[in-house]
Enzyme design. Sequence first.
Site, mmCIF file in Angstrom:
data_model
loop_
_atom_site.group_PDB
_atom_site.id
_atom_site.type_symbol
_atom_site.label_atom_id
_atom_site.label_comp_id
_atom_site.label_asym_id
_atom_site.label_seq_id
_atom_site.Cartn_x
_atom_site.Cartn_y
_atom_site.Cartn_z
ATOM 1 C CB SER A 144 15.313 52.399 -35.390
ATOM 2 O OG SER A 144 14.069 53.049 -35.236
ATOM 3 C CD GLU A 162 0.094 61.458 -22.141
ATOM 4 O OE1 GLU A 162 -0.308 60.779 -21.168
ATOM 5 O OE2 GLU A 162 -0.341 61.319 -23.293
ATOM 6 C CG HIS A 186 14.316 57.133 -32.785
ATOM 7 N ND1 HIS A 186 15.110 57.600 -33.812
ATOM 8 C CD2 HIS A 186 13.801 55.938 -33.198
ATOM 9 C CE1 HIS A 186 15.065 56.721 -34.822
ATOM 10 N NE2 HIS A 186 14.300 55.710 -34.469
#
Length: 285
Positions: A144, A162, A186
Amino acid sequence: MTLQLKPEFLQRMPQLKRTAVLVIGGAEDKVHGRQILSTFFERAGGTDARIGIIPCASREPDAIGTRYHNIFEEMGAKSIEVIDVREREQSDNPVWQTFLDDCTGVFMTGGDQLRLCDLLANTSIMERVRMRAQLGEITLAGTSAGAAVMGHQMIAGGGSGESPNRSLVDLSTGLGIIPEVIVDQHFHNRNRMARLMSAIATCPDKLGIGIDEDTCALFESDGVFQVIGKGTVTIVDADHVFYTNQADVSPGDPLSIHNLRVHILSQGDRYNINKRLVLSPLHHS
């Protein structure tokens, strides 16, 4: 590629004991098969492993440090040290310095990548870890936030959902362990494709690597990595882009990026970041 493993070291170590850099997308399995954590453990030396855990990206370093300590202790590591840096000055701690000189593996946990860099960038601790990882003297893993810091450029934050645009991504300076890449984690789990594309439009000389949860890009020598885990690793390559409007539009306007290359890699697939080339897969770790 600065990650170079010493040939004499590789010759005297069996396949599963070779050092590596593991770039993990987060949420790796800590309970059941533990494929990624077990791979790190074996590459760090197995029952001879001396593992340093760096939990300072987390706001709860005690809890997360203890969790990984218990996991590697259950696996049978020879010794484990939690390097719980709360202030930059602590990087001069001689106990930690001595341990890092002798350790075989270092694991950087998740949390906030900006916090991790604020505490450790350009400190004696991190310079020692970076140098030993690049020389192939230790196995280094980051999950992460610990994965996000691997490149010289780092995604510090941003949005999702977006079209690619400059305002979608916040870039900062990472730790430069694998300087040629920009890592996002992720990845498909949090819909971050447009964010990584936006980052690569800003830094087209870098290779974008988006890593899903419970998935890892395992780097060995010569800039080659192999995918292990349950998800995919996405490559975003701007090497053949011949046009982008990135410099000419306002931060919130959509980006044009022509001839951008994208590869989706899964378990066993391999990629050479120096040659920007997909290699024949290996369907085992």
